[in-house]
Write an enzyme that holds these catalytic residues in place. Structure first.
Site, PDB file in Angstrom:
ATOM      1  N   ALA A 323       0.828  -1.196   0.000  1.00  0.00           N
ATOM      2  CA  ALA A 323       0.000   0.000   0.000  1.00  0.00           C
ATOM      3  C   ALA A 323       0.866   1.251   0.000  1.00  0.00           C
ATOM      4  CB  ALA A 323      -0.922   0.010   1.222  1.00  0.00           C
ATOM      5  N   ALA A 324       0.540   2.192  -0.896  1.00  0.00           N
ATOM      6  CA  ALA A 324       1.309   3.440  -0.977  1.00  0.00           C
ATOM      7  C   ALA A 324       1.226   4.234   0.325  1.00  0.00           C
ATOM      8  CB  ALA A 324       0.801   4.275  -2.148  1.00  0.00           C
ATOM      9  N   CYS A 325       0.074   4.136   1.010  1.00  0.00           N
ATOM     10  CA  CYS A 325      -0.105   4.916   2.244  1.00  0.00           C
ATOM     11  C   CYS A 325       0.691   4.338   3.409  1.00  0.00           C
ATOM     12  CB  CYS A 325      -1.593   4.990   2.599  1.00  0.00           C
ATOM     13  SG  CYS A 325      -2.423   3.399   2.684  1.00  0.00           S
ATOM     14  N   HIS A 326       1.319   3.160   3.216  1.00  0.00           N
ATOM     15  CA  HIS A 326       2.143   2.559   4.262  1.00  0.00           C
ATOM     16  C   HIS A 326       3.596   2.446   3.811  1.00  0.00           C
ATOM     17  CE1 HIS A 326      -1.768   0.443   5.746  1.00  0.00           C
ATOM     18  NE2 HIS A 326      -1.653   1.668   6.208  1.00  0.00           N
TER      19      HIS A 326
END
Length: 382
Positions: A323-326
């Site tokens: 995930a890009a947000c992680h």
């Protein structure tokens, strides 16, 4: 199916998302970053904006700049655009215009789940079950329809004093890739995120008959926009773009889905042909589970072939490890993969490769060759 190590996530959900209105640019996937020699295969993180969406947004900015609550021509144009977009987005998910509340974006929270785990986690005070429709890292499609049917049975057995359990699904990764119909699924709420299906970075919330059949409460207060559920002057241009992106999905979904599946299958076959079965591990292939047609989560096995190291060495491939947000977790493997029973050393080497509408067989050939050269280079260094 792999044994889970953590219970399923049943929780409240950030339905409103983050305050972002930037909508990207009209770029071919080869030109997304670092020059024309790079090949973008991270479409689960974000998609470029479709040229037709850019045109609609530009037209709205120049011709429908008025306040939608005003009665003069620019305001009336804005109001018409918003209504048309609301109706188009609703039809995309099997609803009606009154079911759509525009938001600024969407947020993903949840892991892979099984129906019995969800039902077992319900407590007498449970009032909301929130599960993503398709996981952003593995592409696994959750059994939302089965969960909804079981939850309805639980609701029938509940005492009159107990709260009705409502069902929300985050469809950010699913819309534009597979059919999403609120009434077929049986959900009360659906999160819609434009930049995942070639639209602007704006979102919408589907609510089944909001305020009547299904409760919804505002987080902000002020004007009466969005039927008092989300006050503030509407972002006409971004709403127009979201509506156009939804229209493209409704008109072309079968074509998109078939293309994604063809490219993903070709990618998986090429990886096996080049690296062999002993060196490749697909992290989304579980018996009885369906996966998104565009998503390949794969590990190339071997010492020193951590996913981040491989991607930072590749000359052509632009992808991610999850995930890009992680992305701030360093070399720690994805907790999603670990919870799915993927061994630590396999999860550490994972790559998430997600293809888009313009990804071709030629792109796959180049990317697999790039991965082969990268792995050979890293193995020599080790």
């Amino acid at each position: 199916m792999a044994e889970k190590t953590d219970p399923p996530v049943i929780l409240g959900h950030n339905l409103w998302g983050t305050l972002t209105h930037h909508f990207g640019s009209d770029l071919h996937h080869h030109d997304v970053a670092d020059g024309p020699d790079r090949i973008y295969m991270d479409y689960n993180a974000t998609t470029p904006v479709d040229p037709e969406v850019v045109r609609v947004v530009t037209d709205a900015l120049t011709e429908a700049w008025g306040n939608p609550s005003s009665n003069y021509l620019p305001g009336l144009k804005a109001r018409d655009i918003i209504y048309h977009s609301r109706d188009t987005i609703a039809r995309m998910v099997g609803g009606k215009a009154a079911d759509i509340i525009f938001t600024s974006g969407g947020t993903e929270v949840t892991a892979r789940v099984e129906v019995e785990d969800v039902i077992a986690a319900i407590r007498p005070t449970t009032s909301l079950v929130s599960i993503m429709l398709a996981n952003n890292e593995t592409g696994i499609i959750m059994p939302i329809k089965d969960i909804c049917q079981r939850v309805r049975e639980v609701n029938k057995q509940r005492a009159a004093s107990a709260p009705k359990i409502l069902l929300h699904t985050d469809a950010a990764q699913a819309i534009g890739k597979i059919r999403v119909d609120a009434h077929e699924l049986g959900v009360d709420y659906i999160t819609i995120v434009g930049h995942k299906f070639y639209g602007p970075r704006i979102g919408a919330l589907f609510v089944n008959d909001p305020g009547t059949t299904t409760p919804v409460y505002p987080l902000f207060f002020g004007g009466g926009q969005e039927h008092n559920f989300r006050p503030g002057t509407e972002n006409t241009a971004m709403i127009a773009g979201l509506g156009k992106a939804a229209e493209l999905v409704s008109s072309n979904l079968a074509e998109y889905e078939a293309h994604f599946l063809d490219i993903r299958c070709y990618l998986e076959q090429k990886l096996l042909a080049v690296f062999g079965r002993d060196k490749i591990r697909y992290n989304s292939h579980f018996p009885g589970s369906d996966i998104l047609p565009n998503t390949c989560n794969v590990s190339i096995l071997g010492r020193g072939l951590q996913g981040r190291r491989v991607l930072s060495t590749c000359r052509r491939l632009l992808a991610s490890v999850g995930a890009a947000c992680h992305s701030d977790r360093g070399d720690q493997p994805s907790h999603i993969l670990l919870n799915c029973g993927i061994p630590y050393h396999v999860a550490t080497n994972a790559l998430r490769i997600s293809v888009g509408r313009s990804t071709s067989h030629e792109d796959v050939d180049i990317v697999v060759e790039d991965l082969r050269d990268t792995v050979e280079q890293l193995e020599r260094m080790n």
